[in-house]
Design a protein around this motif. Structure first.
Motif, PDB file in Angstrom:
ATOM      1  N   MET A  95      10.652  22.231  -8.116  1.00 24.97           N
ATOM      2  CA  MET A  95      11.837  22.985  -7.691  1.00 24.97           C
ATOM      3  C   MET A  95      11.804  24.395  -8.268  1.00 24.97           C
ATOM      4  N   ARG A  96      12.184  25.387  -7.426  1.00 27.43           N
ATOM      5  CA  ARG A  96      12.217  26.772  -7.906  1.00 27.43           C
ATOM      6  C   ARG A  96      13.488  27.521  -7.523  1.00 27.43           C
ATOM      7  N   GLY A  97      14.217  27.109  -6.518  1.00 24.20           N
ATOM      8  CA  GLY A  97      15.400  27.833  -6.082  1.00 24.20           C
ATOM      9  C   GLY A  97      16.600  26.917  -6.004  1.00 24.20           C
ATOM     10  N   LEU A  98      17.778  27.433  -6.397  1.00 19.33           N
ATOM     11  CA  LEU A  98      19.002  26.639  -6.417  1.00 19.33           C
ATOM     12  C   LEU A  98      20.174  27.500  -5.950  1.00 19.33           C
ATOM     13  N   ALA A  99      20.933  26.981  -4.992  1.00 21.34           N
ATOM     14  CA  ALA A  99      22.155  27.636  -4.525  1.00 21.34           C
ATOM     15  C   ALA A  99      23.274  26.605  -4.532  1.00 21.34           C
ATOM     16  N   ILE A 100      24.464  27.021  -4.956  1.00 21.81           N
ATOM     17  CA  ILE A 100      25.623  26.136  -4.983  1.00 21.81           C
ATOM     18  C   ILE A 100      26.563  26.522  -3.851  1.00 21.81           C
ATOM     19  N   HIS A 101      26.936  25.533  -3.044  1.00 22.73           N
ATOM     20  CA  HIS A 101      27.903  25.762  -1.969  1.00 22.73           C
ATOM     21  C   HIS A 101      28.909  24.620  -2.019  1.00 22.73           C
ATOM     22  N   GLY A 102      30.123  24.922  -2.480  1.00 17.55           N
ATOM     23  CA  GLY A 102      31.129  23.878  -2.631  1.00 17.55           C
ATOM     24  C   GLY A 102      30.669  22.843  -3.634  1.00 17.55           C
ATOM     25  N   ASP A 103      30.701  21.567  -3.236  1.00 10.59           N
ATOM     26  CA  ASP A 103      30.272  20.497  -4.132  1.00 10.59           C
ATOM     27  C   ASP A 103      28.855  20.027  -3.814  1.00 10.59           C
ATOM     28  N   HIS A 104      28.040  20.955  -3.293  1.00  9.05           N
ATOM     29  CA  HIS A 104      26.653  20.636  -2.980  1.00  9.05           C
ATOM     30  C   HIS A 104      25.701  21.675  -3.562  1.00  9.05           C
ATOM     31  N   ALA A 105      24.483  21.249  -3.786  1.00 10.11           N
ATOM     32  CA  ALA A 105      23.414  22.142  -4.245  1.00 10.11           C
ATOM     33  C   ALA A 105      22.315  22.167  -3.201  1.00 10.11           C
TER      34      ALA A 105
ATOM     35  N   SER B 223      28.377  15.317  -6.978  1.00  3.89           N
ATOM     36  CA  SER B 223      29.106  14.198  -7.579  1.00  3.89           C
ATOM     37  C   SER B 223      28.261  12.946  -7.664  1.00  3.89           C
ATOM     38  N   SER B 224      27.551  12.635  -6.578  1.00  2.00           N
ATOM     39  CA  SER B 224      26.763  11.398  -6.529  1.00  2.00           C
ATOM     40  C   SER B 224      25.306  11.586  -6.885  1.00  2.00           C
ATOM     41  N   GLY B 225      24.786  12.823  -6.767  1.00  2.00           N
ATOM     42  CA  GLY B 225      23.368  13.064  -6.988  1.00  2.00           C
ATOM     43  C   GLY B 225      22.503  12.683  -5.801  1.00  2.00           C
ATOM     44  N   ALA B 226      23.122  12.309  -4.690  1.00  2.00           N
ATOM     45  CA  ALA B 226      22.367  11.872  -3.512  1.00  2.00           C
ATOM     46  C   ALA B 226      21.925  13.068  -2.681  1.00  2.00           C
ATOM     47  N   VAL B 227      20.714  12.948  -2.119  1.00  2.00           N
ATOM     48  CA  VAL B 227      20.246  13.924  -1.137  1.00  2.00           C
ATOM     49  C   VAL B 227      20.899  13.571   0.190  1.00  2.00           C
TER      50      VAL B 227
END
Length: 352
Positions: A257-267, A305-309
């Motif tokens: 993994m190299r990039g991360l964006a947060i949108h609401g309650d998701h990554a 919250s769940s860690g699920a994809v």
């Protein structure tokens, strides 16, 4: 407005597949997203067409890496320049009959090859970027390649050599707040000997290492009073409490993994396959073996919250490594014009 068709003769071969629910997720969350591949030098823009299918627009930028979205503007770090792309559409306009944002490269600041990783914009509108080659945070300068803003306290000299592999940047309240570094090293390339457990999260404002022991950490992002980051060498998305250094594992992802964006309650997270077929020296290799899975290349959307994809986009073909990703709230179908392409040369806008 109608735009000329892009010239795709130099575009690498790429095959995409998406989860069945991705179009619906994008529509429900009123967003699209963009990501980069430094391996093939491309910017990708992903949205949803009126018929519900996924739109994919790709343009060439040499060694495309860090990406920052600021309203109707994108900043993109390439091999030796930092680009500013503007959405040229006025309210109510569309491009090519469908696209509600058309990003046009309007400015390129030449920095030289600084191995720029992540970047952002401070409260004064100044572009601040991770100058990995010189192991510092830097800003653009009208005369010089860069202006130094900050360097880790354990780095003694402002010089090339990628001493600690500084890579990730989080901005809070209009100023740099946190960075990630692969190791606390002060010799050129010294970080390479500490990839498995030498990674640190540093508070730029206090020069304090607030958490350590990561493997190839990347992409710190502030969510409330916590910091989310990629513990990439372990394949983990983690949450860190900077006040106590306590951490919580949110999810394991099958790739580097190299990039991360947060949108609401998701990554949104970019994943890459192993370079040269191996993750040698990283705990990720064993973690994949233990789970009986193989690394893949693409973007995963994780419920925090769940860690699920919950949704995903996968790439096959010439592209095996990605870099950064940003969410584009309020945009359904973005596209961009490529540098040096006929469409860019033939598209003229002006302000009367």
């Amino acid at each position: 407005m109608t735009l000329p068709n892009p010239d795709e003769t130099t575009v690498p071969t790429v095959r995409t597949s998406v989860s069945p629910g991705l179009p619906g997720w994008l529509l429900a969350n009123a967003a699209s997203f963009a990501f980069t591949s430094y391996q093939t030098g491309q910017l990708f823009l992903i949205g949803v067409m009126p018929d519900g299918s996924i739109s994919l627009n790709q343009q060439n930028y040499a060694q495309a890496m860090g990406l920052s979205a600021q309203g109707g503007r994108l900043y993109l770090a390439s091999k030796f320049q930092i680009w500013r792309l503007e959405n040229m559409l006025q309210p109510g306009e569309v491009g090519n009959g469908s696209f509600d944002a058309v990003f046009v490269p309007r400015n390129a600041q030449t920095t030289g090859d600084l191995d720029v990783h992540e970047l952002g914009v401070d409260r004064d509108g100044r572009v601040v970027f991770v100058n990995t080659s010189f192991s510092c945070l830097a800003a653009l300068d009208l005369t010089h390649s860069f202006r130094s803003v900050w360097k880790p306290p354990f780095v003694t000299a402002l010089a090339p050599g990628d001493r600690c592999h500084l890579n990730g940047l989080a901005i809070a309240d209009g100023a740099p707040a946190y960075v990630t570094s692969v190791a606390r090293c002060d010799t050129p390339g010294g970080w390479r000997q500490h990839r498995s457990d030498g990674g640190v999260l540093i508070d730029v404002r206090t020069d304090t290492v607030v958490a350590e022991g990561f493997s190839m950490p990347h992409s710190p992002r502030i969510v409330g009073d916590k910091v989310l980051l990629l513990d990439s060498g372990h394949g983990l998305l983690v949450e860190v409490d900077p006040a106590t250094a306590a951490r919580r594992e949110i999810a394991f992802l099958p790739g580097f993994m190299r990039g991360l964006a947060i949108h609401g309650d998701h990554a949104l997270i970019t994943l890459s396959k192993p370079r040269n077929g191996t993750f040698a020296g990283l705990p990720l290799e064993q973690a994949l073996d233990q789970r009986g899975c193989e690394a893949w290349c693409g973007v995963a959307i994780v419920n925090l919250s769940s860690g699920a994809v919950v949704e995903w986009l996968r790439l096959e073909g010439d592209i095996t490594e990605l870099f950064d990703v940003v969410a584009l709230p309020g945009i359904r179908r973005p596209m961009s014009l490529g540098v040096g392409s006929p469409e860019l040369m033939d598209t003229i806008t002006f302000r009367a």
